[in-house]
Scaffold this active site. Structure first.
Site, short mmCIF file in Angstrom:
data_model
loop_
_atom_site.label_atom_id
_atom_site.label_comp_id
_atom_site.label_asym_id
_atom_site.label_seq_id
_atom_site.Cartn_x
_atom_site.Cartn_y
_atom_site.Cartn_z
N LYS A 59 -31.86 -50.28 -6.77
CA LYS A 59 -30.47 -50.59 -7.79
C LYS A 59 -29.21 -50.52 -7.21
CE LYS A 59 -32.69 -48.00 -11.73
NZ LYS A 59 -33.11 -46.69 -12.19
N GLN A 103 -31.03 -40.62 -12.37
CA GLN A 103 -32.46 -41.02 -12.30
C GLN A 103 -33.36 -39.94 -13.03
OE1 GLN A 103 -33.52 -44.11 -11.20
NE2 GLN A 103 -35.54 -43.37 -12.13
N ASP A 126 -27.41 -46.66 -19.08
CA ASP A 126 -28.93 -46.64 -19.36
C ASP A 126 -29.14 -46.46 -20.92
OD1 ASP A 126 -30.52 -46.45 -17.64
OD2 ASP A 126 -30.55 -44.16 -17.21
#
Ligand code: NDP
Length: 301
Positions: A59, A103, A126
């Site tokens: 990422k 994460q 997200d």
């Protein structure tokens, strides 16, 4: 979009679409930078799960390649919930950070829901905050949509695959993939207007549902569970599954399998995504896109 023959199905090349999106993002990032806003993504990694470390690295790299600012915050596995929430608070207040991603999975002592709730919905790239999922489920596209189902929608749209009047079966009801995928297919208009059935582990007669499906989205987490004989001929098959198994014959020592048995399904389907190279690369591309959206909204204030 170029296509390659596989069995009778045409391949949906997620790697090529993701590459094109990343190029578009690069252009948008440089236009924003010219207006004095460099889009910035902060990724928080708690603990030392090797798979998570790989995702976080890729990422960060993708951000930098797109000309975006990337910050990775690594915290030990012993981090308390209060310590993680304090980092989220700092990132919420940081004007250089437009997107925040924590994460998952998190160590046992931390409640993931408490962390998701703490992220500013305007920075929740997200799309897991209930403000954003609530918007999606009420048909309001002004929030952030989870990256994997958003990537699937983009693959369908960019290949001109008709969802309107289609029977779509989504297998899986997770908040990360299955539920938002179903909500996207239900939206009114292009890329939506499907008649959606969501199946899960308690569904009776999965095959009966699949036999009526023009579009199948498999997000199960079970290697090659969906075989060609379960599908309606001509179905569009999107395989979200990522099942990594040990394989000493490969260089990495592992091999990635989807939730769909590719050889039999590609002989029956009209379109199919491979694993790897299908949905997987789209997830990071859409994360970049969501971060650009967050930065664009800041620039417009
Ligand atoms: P979850 O484990 O959270 O959800 C799996 C879903 O599949 C559940 O709803 C479960 O039902 C359902 N299920 C399990 N077994 C069956 C069965 N026998 N028949 C029908 N339904 C079943 O997984 P995720 O949604 O997070 O991920 C799904 C897959 O997608 C995984 O392989 C994951 O690695 C992959 N993934 C890929 C991404 C990408 O970037 N390509 C990103 C995210 C995930 P129930 O709810 O009843 O338990």
């Amino acid at each position: 979009m170029t296509t390659v023959q596989a069995g009778s199905a045409r391949i949906i090349d997620g790697s090529a679409v993701a590459k094109a999106i990343r190029e578009e993002v690069k252009g948008e990032a440089s236009a924003l930078a010219a207006r004095g806003v460099q889009p910035g993504l902060a990724v928080v990694l708690v603990g030392d799960d090797p798979a998570s470390a790989v995702y976080v690295r890729s990422k960060g790299k993708a951000c930098e390649e797109a000309g975006m600012r990337s910050e990775t915050i690594r915290m030990p596995a012993t981090t308390t919930q209060a310590e993680l929430l304090a980092v989220v608070d700092r990132l919420n207040a940081d004007p250089l950070t437009h997107g925040i991603l924590v994460q998952m999975p998190l160590p046992k002592q931390i409640d993931p829901q408490a962390v998701i709730l703490r992220i500013d919905p305007a920075k929740d790239v997200d799309g897991f905050h209930p403000v954003n999922s609530g918007k999606l489920f009420s048909g309001d596209l002004s929030g952030f949509i989870p990256c994997t189902p958003l990537g699937v929608r983009e693959l369908l749209l960019r290949h001109g695959i008709e969802t309107q009047v289609a029977n779509a079966v989504v297998i899986g009801r997770s908040t990360i993939v299955g539920r938002p995928m179903a909500a996207l297919l239900l939206l009114a208009g292009k890329g939506g207007d499907a008649t959606v059935t969501v199946c899960h582990s308690r569904t009776r007669d999965l095959e009966g549902h699949l036999k009526k499906a023009n579009i199948v989205i498999a997000a199960i987490g079970r290697r090659e569970m969906i075989t060609g004989d379960m599908l309606k001929p001509g179905a569009v098959v999107i395989d979200v599954g990522m099942n990594r198994v040990d394989d000493p014959t490969t260089k990495s020592g592992t091999r990635l399998y989807g939730d769909v048995h590719y050889p039999s399904a590609s002989a029956v389907a009209s379109w199919i995504t491979p694993v790897p190279g299908g949905v997987g690369p789209m997830t990071i591309a859409m994360l970049l896109k969501n971060t650009i959206t967050a930065a664009t909204r800041v620039a417009a204030r």
